[in-house]
Design a protein around this motif. Structure first.
Motif, PDB file in Angstrom:
ATOM      1  N   GLY A  18      13.969  10.127  -1.241  1.00 15.85           N
ATOM      2  CA  GLY A  18      15.247  10.711  -1.640  1.00 15.85           C
ATOM      3  C   GLY A  18      15.913   9.990  -2.790  1.00 15.85           C
ATOM      4  O   GLY A  18      17.071  10.272  -3.101  1.00 15.85           O
ATOM      5  N   ILE A  19      15.198   9.074  -3.443  1.00 19.17           N
ATOM      6  CA  ILE A  19      15.757   8.375  -4.596  1.00 19.17           C
ATOM      7  C   ILE A  19      15.821   9.357  -5.763  1.00 19.17           C
ATOM      8  O   ILE A  19      14.799   9.966  -6.123  1.00 19.17           O
ATOM      9  N   PRO A  20      16.984   9.554  -6.385  1.00 12.21           N
ATOM     10  CA  PRO A  20      17.085  10.520  -7.493  1.00 12.21           C
ATOM     11  C   PRO A  20      16.283  10.076  -8.706  1.00 12.21           C
ATOM     12  O   PRO A  20      16.440   8.972  -9.208  1.00 12.21           O
ATOM     13  N   LEU A  21      15.407  10.969  -9.166  1.00 14.75           N
ATOM     14  CA  LEU A  21      14.541  10.667 -10.302  1.00 14.75           C
ATOM     15  C   LEU A  21      15.022  11.330 -11.590  1.00 14.75           C
ATOM     16  O   LEU A  21      14.697  10.862 -12.682  1.00 14.75           O
ATOM     17  N   GLY A  22      15.739  12.416 -11.483  1.00 14.03           N
ATOM     18  CA  GLY A  22      16.201  13.121 -12.672  1.00 14.03           C
ATOM     19  C   GLY A  22      16.892  14.401 -12.281  1.00 14.03           C
ATOM     20  O   GLY A  22      16.834  14.842 -11.122  1.00 14.03           O
ATOM     21  N   ARG A  23      17.556  15.011 -13.244  1.00 17.00           N
ATOM     22  CA  ARG A  23      18.298  16.234 -12.983  1.00 17.00           C
ATOM     23  C   ARG A  23      18.410  17.042 -14.260  1.00 17.00           C
ATOM     24  O   ARG A  23      18.263  16.512 -15.357  1.00 17.00           O
ATOM     25  N   PHE A  49      26.933  11.301 -13.423  1.00 13.07           N
ATOM     26  CA  PHE A  49      25.768  11.467 -12.559  1.00 13.07           C
ATOM     27  C   PHE A  49      24.864  10.235 -12.620  1.00 13.07           C
ATOM     28  O   PHE A  49      24.312   9.810 -11.596  1.00 13.07           O
ATOM     29  N   ASP A  50      24.682   9.664 -13.805  1.00 14.94           N
ATOM     30  CA  ASP A  50      23.873   8.453 -13.921  1.00 14.94           C
ATOM     31  C   ASP A  50      24.482   7.311 -13.118  1.00 14.94           C
ATOM     32  O   ASP A  50      23.763   6.544 -12.459  1.00 14.94           O
ATOM     33  N   LEU A  51      25.809   7.192 -13.170  1.00 14.95           N
ATOM     34  CA  LEU A  51      26.476   6.143 -12.402  1.00 14.95           C
ATOM     35  C   LEU A  51      26.323   6.377 -10.908  1.00 14.95           C
ATOM     36  O   LEU A  51      26.057   5.442 -10.142  1.00 14.95           O
ATOM     37  N   ALA A  52      26.465   7.635 -10.469  1.00 16.73           N
ATOM     38  CA  ALA A  52      26.288   7.947  -9.052  1.00 16.73           C
ATOM     39  C   ALA A  52      24.853   7.691  -8.600  1.00 16.73           C
ATOM     40  O   ALA A  52      24.621   7.138  -7.514  1.00 16.73           O
ATOM     41  N   ASP A  53      23.870   8.100  -9.412  1.00 10.93           N
ATOM     42  CA  ASP A  53      22.466   7.861  -9.065  1.00 10.93           C
ATOM     43  C   ASP A  53      22.154   6.372  -8.995  1.00 10.93           C
ATOM     44  O   ASP A  53      21.353   5.927  -8.164  1.00 10.93           O
ATOM     45  N   THR A  54      22.787   5.587  -9.870  1.00 11.65           N
ATOM     46  CA  THR A  54      22.605   4.133  -9.822  1.00 11.65           C
ATOM     47  C   THR A  54      23.129   3.572  -8.509  1.00 11.65           C
ATOM     48  O   THR A  54      22.470   2.743  -7.867  1.00 11.65           O
ATOM     49  N   ILE A  55      24.304   4.027  -8.105  1.00 10.53           N
ATOM     50  CA  ILE A  55      24.886   3.549  -6.843  1.00 10.53           C
ATOM     51  C   ILE A  55      23.992   3.927  -5.671  1.00 10.53           C
ATOM     52  O   ILE A  55      23.729   3.110  -4.783  1.00 10.53           O
ATOM     53  N   ILE A  56      23.501   5.159  -5.646  1.00 10.76           N
ATOM     54  CA  ILE A  56      22.626   5.604  -4.561  1.00 10.76           C
ATOM     55  C   ILE A  56      21.347   4.764  -4.510  1.00 10.76           C
ATOM     56  O   ILE A  56      20.891   4.348  -3.433  1.00 10.76           O
ATOM     57  N   THR A  57      20.767   4.491  -5.685  1.00 15.31           N
ATOM     58  CA  THR A  57      19.517   3.726  -5.741  1.00 15.31           C
ATOM     59  C   THR A  57      19.733   2.289  -5.307  1.00 15.31           C
ATOM     60  O   THR A  57      18.948   1.747  -4.503  1.00 15.31           O
ATOM     61  N   VAL A  58      20.774   1.644  -5.812  1.00 18.24           N
ATOM     62  CA  VAL A  58      21.039   0.246  -5.449  1.00 18.24           C
ATOM     63  C   VAL A  58      21.401   0.132  -3.978  1.00 18.24           C
ATOM     64  O   VAL A  58      20.967  -0.800  -3.285  1.00 18.24           O
ATOM     65  N   ARG A  59      22.166   1.074  -3.468  1.00 16.48           N
ATOM     66  CA  ARG A  59      22.519   1.050  -2.048  1.00 16.48           C
ATOM     67  C   ARG A  59      21.270   1.182  -1.182  1.00 16.48           C
ATOM     68  O   ARG A  59      21.112   0.457  -0.179  1.00 16.48           O
TER      69      ARG A  59
END
Length: 277
Positions: free
Chosen positions: A144-149, A247-257
């Motif tokens: 579920g790690i975001p790869l792109g959009r 979105f990039d900032l949100a995806d970064t937070i999701i990935t680091v979390r």
């Protein structure tokens, strides 16, 4: 109320500040050389996190530390430098190196949200009486790690541009399975996957989803994670570059979390949370 816990904010800031160029304390072009001091980048970064998390306006989040105009101008400055995209890529590379991306199982799905202010990527929503809506076609790995959009109007179909994001990931497994819901159940979709050498696991129209859900729920969970950031769940931004930055900032937070949660049981570091996040 903090937008994010400190165990998540501090590593984000430590990496972000390493990307920032050095700026003079005063603006060099001021005729008297005594213009106002530059507002701290940390203040603006915290304001960006609050904007993303709470979805409030720039004027509502501004206070005595900085104005709404300063937040917008610094945001645009960082976008021009590509800092949000770089931060996301660093987080993705770190996750892949420490935990490992599950790239042989890919999930793709779209999510439609409201865009009351319209904008460059808004369009008539087929699920909201033709009102302005924003559709994001997201792609995640097997966890579920975001790869792109791909961002587009709510009435667009963007599977091909979304799969193009695989080219940015470097070496890929020989066999990749793409999990899709029944909305993609068509000969056109299967032909598109065959052209790219991808295997498709597509839900069939008319059959109950729980029987054949497979690993598609990962991307649906990621959409829920993204919608927890209220600036993405109801988009008032009009420019594509600004929406992509959030979105990039949100995806970064999701990935680091996700990285901290999974590494908590296998790694030790100085700022490691006392309890598993």
């Amino acid at each position: 109320m903090p937008a994010l816990p400190s165990w998540l904010t501090e590593p984000l800031w430590d990496q972000f500040v390493a990307l920032l160029p050095e700026w003079p304390e005063f603006h060099p072009d001021h005729p008297l050389g005594c213009h106002r001091r530059r507002i701290s980048d940390r203040i603006i970064f915290d304001k960006m996190l609050q904007l993303l998390r709470f979805g409030c306006s720039y004027e509502a989040i501004a206070d005595t530390t900085c104005s709404a105009t300063t937040i917008r101008s610094r945001r645009d400055e960082w976008i021009r430098l590509g800092l949000f995209a770089q931060l996301k890529q660093i987080a993705l590379d770190s996750y892949d190196r420490i935990v490992g991306l599950v790239l042989d199982q890919i999930a793709v799905d779209g999510s439609i949200t409201k865009a009351p202010g319209g904008g460059e990527v808004a369009g008539r929503s087929p699920v909201d009486r033709g009102k302005q809506g924003l559709k994001r076609s997201g792609m995640t790995d097997g966890y579920g790690i975001p790869l792109g959009r791909v961002l587009a109007g709510a009435n667009r179909h963007d599977l091909a541009p979304t799969l193009d994001r695989l080219d940015d990931l470097g070496p890929l497994p020989d066999d990749i399975t793409v999990h899709l819901d029944a909305g993609y159940d068509s000969d056109k979709t299967r032909a598109l996957l065959n052209e790219r050498g991808l295997h498709g696991h597509i839900a069939h129209k008319g059959e109950k989803a729980p029987i054949q859900a497979s690993q598609r729920w990962h991307v649906e969970r990621t959409h829920a994670w993204q919608n927890a950031f209220y600036r993405l769940a109801r988009c008032y931004e009009r420019r594509t570059t600004v929406i992509d930055a959030f979105f990039d900032l949100a995806d970064t937070i999701i990935t680091v979390r996700s990285l901290i949660r999974q590494a908590w049981t296998t790694h030790r570091w100085d700022e490691r949370p006392n309890r598993r996040p």
